[in-house]
Scaffold this motif. Structure first.
Motif, PDB file in Angstrom:
ATOM      1  N   ALA A   6     -93.647 -37.497 -48.100  1.00  0.00           N
ATOM      2  CA  ALA A   6     -94.432 -37.169 -49.288  1.00  0.00           C
ATOM      3  C   ALA A   6     -94.373 -35.689 -49.646  1.00  0.00           C
ATOM      4  CB  ALA A   6     -95.888 -37.587 -49.068  1.00  0.00           C
ATOM      5  N   THR A   7     -93.865 -34.869 -48.763  1.00  0.00           N
ATOM      6  CA  THR A   7     -93.851 -33.432 -49.023  1.00  0.00           C
ATOM      7  C   THR A   7     -92.692 -33.050 -49.936  1.00  0.00           C
ATOM      8  OG1 THR A   7     -92.428 -32.834 -47.181  1.00  0.00           O
ATOM      9  CG2 THR A   7     -94.803 -33.020 -46.713  1.00  0.00           C
ATOM     10  N   PRO A   8     -92.834 -31.941 -50.657  1.00  0.00           N
ATOM     11  CA  PRO A   8     -91.745 -31.459 -51.501  1.00  0.00           C
ATOM     12  C   PRO A   8     -90.527 -30.996 -50.702  1.00  0.00           C
ATOM     13  CG  PRO A   8     -93.820 -30.367 -52.063  1.00  0.00           C
ATOM     14  CD  PRO A   8     -94.055 -31.177 -50.827  1.00  0.00           C
ATOM     15  N   THR A   9     -90.678 -30.821 -49.389  1.00  0.00           N
ATOM     16  CA  THR A   9     -89.580 -30.329 -48.571  1.00  0.00           C
ATOM     17  C   THR A   9     -88.418 -31.315 -48.523  1.00  0.00           C
ATOM     18  OG1 THR A   9     -91.154 -29.098 -47.227  1.00  0.00           O
ATOM     19  CG2 THR A   9     -88.983 -29.428 -46.297  1.00  0.00           C
ATOM     20  N   VAL A  10     -88.708 -32.621 -48.458  1.00  0.00           N
ATOM     21  CA  VAL A  10     -87.636 -33.606 -48.322  1.00  0.00           C
ATOM     22  C   VAL A  10     -86.669 -33.568 -49.506  1.00  0.00           C
ATOM     23  CG1 VAL A  10     -87.118 -36.064 -48.104  1.00  0.00           C
ATOM     24  CG2 VAL A  10     -88.936 -35.038 -46.726  1.00  0.00           C
ATOM     25  N   TYR A 133     -87.535 -23.208 -53.955  1.00  0.00           N
ATOM     26  CA  TYR A 133     -87.903 -22.805 -52.605  1.00  0.00           C
ATOM     27  C   TYR A 133     -89.402 -22.559 -52.415  1.00  0.00           C
ATOM     28  CZ  TYR A 133     -88.392 -20.191 -48.326  1.00  0.00           C
ATOM     29  OH  TYR A 133     -88.821 -19.771 -47.098  1.00  0.00           O
ATOM     30  N   PRO A 134     -90.082 -21.846 -53.304  1.00  0.00           N
ATOM     31  CA  PRO A 134     -91.510 -21.583 -53.057  1.00  0.00           C
ATOM     32  C   PRO A 134     -92.314 -22.869 -52.859  1.00  0.00           C
ATOM     33  CG  PRO A 134     -90.731 -20.168 -54.807  1.00  0.00           C
ATOM     34  CD  PRO A 134     -89.620 -21.161 -54.526  1.00  0.00           C
ATOM     35  N   ARG A 135     -92.018 -23.895 -53.638  1.00  0.00           N
ATOM     36  CA  ARG A 135     -92.735 -25.172 -53.493  1.00  0.00           C
ATOM     37  C   ARG A 135     -92.427 -25.828 -52.156  1.00  0.00           C
ATOM     38  NH1 ARG A 135     -91.645 -30.546 -56.765  1.00  0.00           N
ATOM     39  NH2 ARG A 135     -93.380 -31.748 -55.965  1.00  0.00           N
ATOM     40  N   ALA A 136     -91.160 -25.802 -51.748  1.00  0.00           N
ATOM     41  CA  ALA A 136     -90.776 -26.387 -50.462  1.00  0.00           C
ATOM     42  C   ALA A 136     -91.394 -25.606 -49.301  1.00  0.00           C
ATOM     43  CB  ALA A 136     -89.257 -26.409 -50.323  1.00  0.00           C
TER      44      ALA A 136
END
Length: 139
Positions: A6-10, A133-136
């Motif tokens: 669910a995270t923006p990282t994926v 990047y900032p969101r991740a």
């Protein structure tokens, strides 16, 4: 759905991997003198067919630096494919800004006009990776 999915990282890591795959495809031919010669001939022919400025003849030091760059980019690409991390996207974005600046410099000084194609991709990958990047990172 797991908390990680669910995270923006994926999605960001998918972008990091996609940029690495792009680099593998575009840069692999730079890694050896033999494949560089083939690529040089092909890009010069394509430039000529499109009515664009061609490439200067390769000399030993140009081949050396192209092979060095190609080898480093292949290893960097493998790292991002096998162990993607958000920080890799940030660093790759910064590298793409630098590559873009040097491509623009070459174009401003009479470099082969087909570099515009590569510049467009470099700048696009840089904007995407640096912009997201900032969101991740917050995730």
């Amino acid at each position: 759905m797991t908390a990680v999915a669910a995270t923006p990282t994926v999605p960001y890591l998918r972008i990091v991997r996609a940029s690495a795959l792009y680099d593998l495809v575009v840069t692999a031919a730079f890694a050896t003198p033999w494949t560089l010669a083939l690529l040089h001939t092909a890009l010069d022919a394509l430039s000529g067919a499109l009515g664009l400025r061609g490439f200067p003849e390769l000399d030993l030091m140009q081949v050396f630096y192209a092979n060095l760059m190609g080898s480093v980019v292949l290893v960097w690409s493998a790292l991002r494919l096998l162990r993607p991390q958000a920080i890799h996207g940030l660093m790759d974005g910064i590298a793409r800004v630098l590559f873009s600046v040097w491509m623009a410099y070459a174009l401003a000084h009479g470099g082969p006009e087909i570099l515009w194609v590569f510049l467009a991709f470099e700048a696009a990958w840089g904007v995407v990776q640096l912009g997201l990047y900032p969101r991740a990172r917050r995730a």
